[in-house]
Structure formats: C-alpha cells, structure tokens
Write a protein that holds these residues in place. Structure first.
Motif, PDB file in Angstrom:
ATOM      1  N   PHE A  10       0.855  -1.194   0.000  1.00 56.56           N
ATOM      2  CA  PHE A  10       0.000   0.000   0.000  1.00 56.56           C
ATOM      3  C   PHE A  10       0.889   1.242   0.000  1.00 56.56           C
ATOM      4  O   PHE A  10       1.934   1.264   0.649  1.00 56.56           O
ATOM      5  CB  PHE A  10      -0.898   0.019   1.248  1.00 56.56           C
ATOM      6  CG  PHE A  10      -1.889  -1.102   1.275  1.00 56.56           C
ATOM      7  CD1 PHE A  10      -3.087  -1.012   0.575  1.00 56.56           C
ATOM      8  CD2 PHE A  10      -1.613  -2.265   1.985  1.00 56.56           C
ATOM      9  CE1 PHE A  10      -3.987  -2.069   0.578  1.00 56.56           C
ATOM     10  CE2 PHE A  10      -2.507  -3.320   2.002  1.00 56.56           C
ATOM     11  CZ  PHE A  10      -3.705  -3.226   1.292  1.00 56.56           C
ATOM     12  N   ILE A  11       0.466   2.254  -0.747  1.00 56.74           N
ATOM     13  CA  ILE A  11       1.213   3.514  -0.752  1.00 56.74           C
ATOM     14  C   ILE A  11       0.244   4.671  -0.519  1.00 56.74           C
ATOM     15  O   ILE A  11      -0.926   4.586  -0.896  1.00 56.74           O
ATOM     16  CB  ILE A  11       1.973   3.734  -2.091  1.00 56.74           C
ATOM     17  CG1 ILE A  11       1.018   3.667  -3.281  1.00 56.74           C
ATOM     18  CG2 ILE A  11       3.103   2.749  -2.251  1.00 56.74           C
ATOM     19  CD1 ILE A  11       1.680   3.997  -4.614  1.00 56.74           C
ATOM     20  N   PHE A  80       4.260   7.627   1.805  1.00 54.24           N
ATOM     21  CA  PHE A  80       4.249   6.570   2.816  1.00 54.24           C
ATOM     22  C   PHE A  80       4.003   5.230   2.137  1.00 54.24           C
ATOM     23  O   PHE A  80       3.232   5.151   1.177  1.00 54.24           O
ATOM     24  CB  PHE A  80       3.139   6.850   3.848  1.00 54.24           C
ATOM     25  CG  PHE A  80       3.059   5.825   4.934  1.00 54.24           C
ATOM     26  CD1 PHE A  80       3.977   5.820   5.986  1.00 54.24           C
ATOM     27  CD2 PHE A  80       2.065   4.860   4.926  1.00 54.24           C
ATOM     28  CE1 PHE A  80       3.906   4.861   6.983  1.00 54.24           C
ATOM     29  CE2 PHE A  80       1.988   3.910   5.927  1.00 54.24           C
ATOM     30  CZ  PHE A  80       2.912   3.909   6.961  1.00 54.24           C
ATOM     31  N   SER A  82       3.290   0.969   2.972  1.00 54.00           N
ATOM     32  CA  SER A  82       3.012  -0.046   3.979  1.00 54.00           C
ATOM     33  C   SER A  82       3.089  -1.409   3.305  1.00 54.00           C
ATOM     34  O   SER A  82       2.405  -1.656   2.313  1.00 54.00           O
ATOM     35  CB  SER A  82       1.625   0.161   4.575  1.00 54.00           C
ATOM     36  OG  SER A  82       1.335  -0.897   5.454  1.00 54.00           O
ATOM     37  N   SER A  83       3.927  -2.243   3.840  1.00 48.77           N
ATOM     38  CA  SER A  83       4.153  -3.541   3.218  1.00 48.77           C
ATOM     39  C   SER A  83       4.246  -4.601   4.291  1.00 48.77           C
ATOM     40  O   SER A  83       4.620  -4.315   5.432  1.00 48.77           O
ATOM     41  CB  SER A  83       5.459  -3.491   2.420  1.00 48.77           C
ATOM     42  OG  SER A  83       5.855  -4.779   2.066  1.00 48.77           O
ATOM     43  N   SER A  84       3.912  -5.811   3.916  1.00 46.20           N
ATOM     44  CA  SER A  84       4.103  -6.902   4.873  1.00 46.20           C
ATOM     45  C   SER A  84       5.599  -7.168   5.047  1.00 46.20           C
ATOM     46  O   SER A  84       6.033  -7.764   6.009  1.00 46.20           O
ATOM     47  CB  SER A  84       3.393  -8.159   4.384  1.00 46.20           C
ATOM     48  OG  SER A  84       3.781  -8.421   3.058  1.00 46.20           O
TER      49      SER A  84
ATOM     50  N   LEU B   2      -0.520  -2.386  10.850  1.00 48.27           N
ATOM     51  CA  LEU B   2      -1.094  -1.381   9.948  1.00 48.27           C
ATOM     52  C   LEU B   2      -1.405  -2.005   8.592  1.00 48.27           C
ATOM     53  O   LEU B   2      -2.457  -1.751   8.003  1.00 48.27           O
ATOM     54  CB  LEU B   2      -0.111  -0.219   9.772  1.00 48.27           C
ATOM     55  CG  LEU B   2      -0.530   0.865   8.759  1.00 48.27           C
ATOM     56  CD1 LEU B   2      -1.829   1.533   9.175  1.00 48.27           C
ATOM     57  CD2 LEU B   2       0.574   1.904   8.591  1.00 48.27           C
ATOM     58  N   ASN B   3      -0.489  -2.850   8.128  1.00 57.00           N
ATOM     59  CA  ASN B   3      -0.687  -3.484   6.822  1.00 57.00           C
ATOM     60  C   ASN B   3      -1.917  -4.387   6.838  1.00 57.00           C
ATOM     61  O   ASN B   3      -2.682  -4.426   5.875  1.00 57.00           O
ATOM     62  CB  ASN B   3       0.562  -4.288   6.443  1.00 57.00           C
ATOM     63  CG  ASN B   3       0.674  -4.461   4.953  1.00 57.00           C
ATOM     64  OD1 ASN B   3       0.775  -3.474   4.240  1.00 57.00           O
ATOM     65  ND2 ASN B   3       0.623  -5.683   4.495  1.00 57.00           N
ATOM     66  N   LEU B   6      -4.925  -2.188   6.631  1.00 59.17           N
ATOM     67  CA  LEU B   6      -5.112  -1.684   5.262  1.00 59.17           C
ATOM     68  C   LEU B   6      -5.678  -2.770   4.350  1.00 59.17           C
ATOM     69  O   LEU B   6      -6.533  -2.505   3.498  1.00 59.17           O
ATOM     70  CB  LEU B   6      -3.779  -1.168   4.711  1.00 59.17           C
ATOM     71  CG  LEU B   6      -3.294   0.162   5.301  1.00 59.17           C
ATOM     72  CD1 LEU B   6      -1.832   0.416   4.927  1.00 59.17           C
ATOM     73  CD2 LEU B   6      -4.169   1.318   4.847  1.00 59.17           C
TER      74      LEU B   6
END
Lengths: 94, 165
Positions: A10-11, A80, A82-84, B2-3, B6
C-alpha cells in the motif's frame, strides 16, 4: 519497484507542487502507454516534466520506453508505504 | 498491524491501484513461431486433401483425419496467439507510428486464422502465411533488420520472410 515496493503493498500519495519535484522522488503517474504506474524520478524539466525509472532496473520498463511524463500526468508523490515486508516513511529527499 | 488493517479496508472498499509495470522484459520476440505455425496449417490442409482423395477410408485413416483436423486448428490458433503477443507486448507507439497499418494487418490475421480453423482451404491457409509474412517484414523493419524471402526447405515449400542476420 523492488526492493522498495512489492506487489500488493500500500502507498499513500499526495499532490506535490511541480517546482518541488526532485530526482529520487517516487511518483504515481498516469502514463499514456502504461496506465497508472509508480516509478522514481531520474530527471526533472520544468517544461517537459519528468523522466522515470523503476528501482528494479533489470525487470522494469525502460526510462526511454516511458519517455517524458508531462506534469499534468503526475498524480502524486509517494509519501508513505506499507508492506508486509517493510514499513517506512519516505524521507523528504526521496 | 497497519498493513493488516489496510488489507481489511482494501477488501471492503478497494483502493485505487498503481502498477510498477515490472513484467519480465525478456524482449525475445520473433515472428518465426507464427510463420512455422502458418506453414503447418498449409501442410495439414495438404495432408487432409491427400486423405480426401482416397475412395475408402480405413479406421487408421479416420484416426489420422481426426488428428490432422485437430492439429490444423491448434496451429491456426497458435498463429493468432503468437501474433497477438508480439502486437500486444512488443509494438508500442513508435512502431505504430512507423507502421500505422499494423492494427489492420493483425486484425486480418485474426480473421484469416479463424477462417483456417473453420475450413479446409489451401487458399485461406496461403493467405494466412502471406499476412504473417507481411507482419514479419514489418516486425524486422522496426528493428532495422533487413529481410529476404526464400522458399522454406521443407514441405509445404512456401515462400517465407526471413531476417538477414
């Protein structure tokens, strides 16, 4: 865009003034050829726009194939991710 | 954490997507696969026509007939697939600008390929090879490679466009 981004990450992007664009920024743009893509800035020109490149140079479409991206095609700058695999806030100079 | 949040949000209300467009750029494109498949279609039509000249078909002939029909259709479909891949993955704006008739040519190949599946017609199979040769000539021209036309040294011994390498 590996290793910065992996499929499914996610960005978060935000509108960014043209004048503030810098080499190294990661942008989401609407390319005529490739659709909505995320790439890193390699050149900035106030008239022509920006040239982009993927971080994973061996497996990314080439800079020349993408050509100059007009300022109007820039959707926003990635601020920003967000990654696993990794989570990080991009610094201002990226 | 958070991931995961999301991901949950994305499942209920999907976010917009951006692609990194990281298809593996193997850059290995060659119309020879399509040309060989088009030659095969002609060959299968020839073999089918030979079979049709027999007065009585044996059990083995029926089996061969079935196989030849199946292979003819498979190879006509292969022509369409190979051309679609080059057209879709290799041809981009600069190539289309240089060869603006490409889309029409590819569409004709699709139609003729389908016609080859529907009929046992040497005329249609030859037309398919002609169109694929035309496409091959355009493809090599976009790479600045000269081409030559020569008779392939095997049945059905038809004219094929080859790159001068």
């Amino acid at each position: 865009m590996q290793p910065m981004l992996f499929a499914g990450d996610f960005i978060l992007i935000c509108k960014w003034p043209k004048a503030w664009l810098q080499i190294g920024h990661v942008l989401v743009v609407n390319s005529e050829q490739y659709g909505v893509i995320v790439k890193r800035v390699t050149q900035v020109c106030s008239v022509k726009g920006v040239m982009l490149q993927g971080d994973n140079a061996l497996e990314s479409v080439s800079t020349s194939a993408m050509g100059w991206i007009k300022p109007s095609a820039i959707i926003g700058k990635v601020i920003f991710t967000s990654s696993s695999r990794n989570q990080k806030l991009l610094m201002k100079n990226r | 954490m958070l991931n995961s949040l999301l991901k949950t949000l994305h499942r209920s209300k999907p976010f917009d997507k951006a692609s990194a467009h990281c298809d593996i750029p193997c850059k290995i494109y060659d119309p020879i696969s399509a040309q060989l498949a088009a030659l095969s279609v002609i060959r299968f039509v020839d073999l089918l026509n030979e079979l049709s000249e027999k007065e009585n078909l044996s059990f083995a002939d029926h089996a061969q007939f079935s196989r030849l029909i199946s292979e003819k259709e498979t190879h006509a479909e292969k022509v369409k697939h190979e051309i679609r891949v080059i057209w879709g993955d290799y041809f981009k704006a600069p190539q289309f600008e240089k060869y603006p008739d490409t889309n029409e040519l590819v569409h004709n190949i699709m139609l003729t390929g389908s016609a080859c599946k529907q009929h046992v017609s040497r005329e249609k199979a030859e037309a398919l090879l002609t169109l694929v040769n035309e496409f091959a000539a355009s493809f090599w021209a976009t790479k600045g490679v000269e081409t030559k036309t020569a008779t392939c040294p095997y049945p059905p011994a038809e004219q094929v466009v080859y790159p001068k390498l």
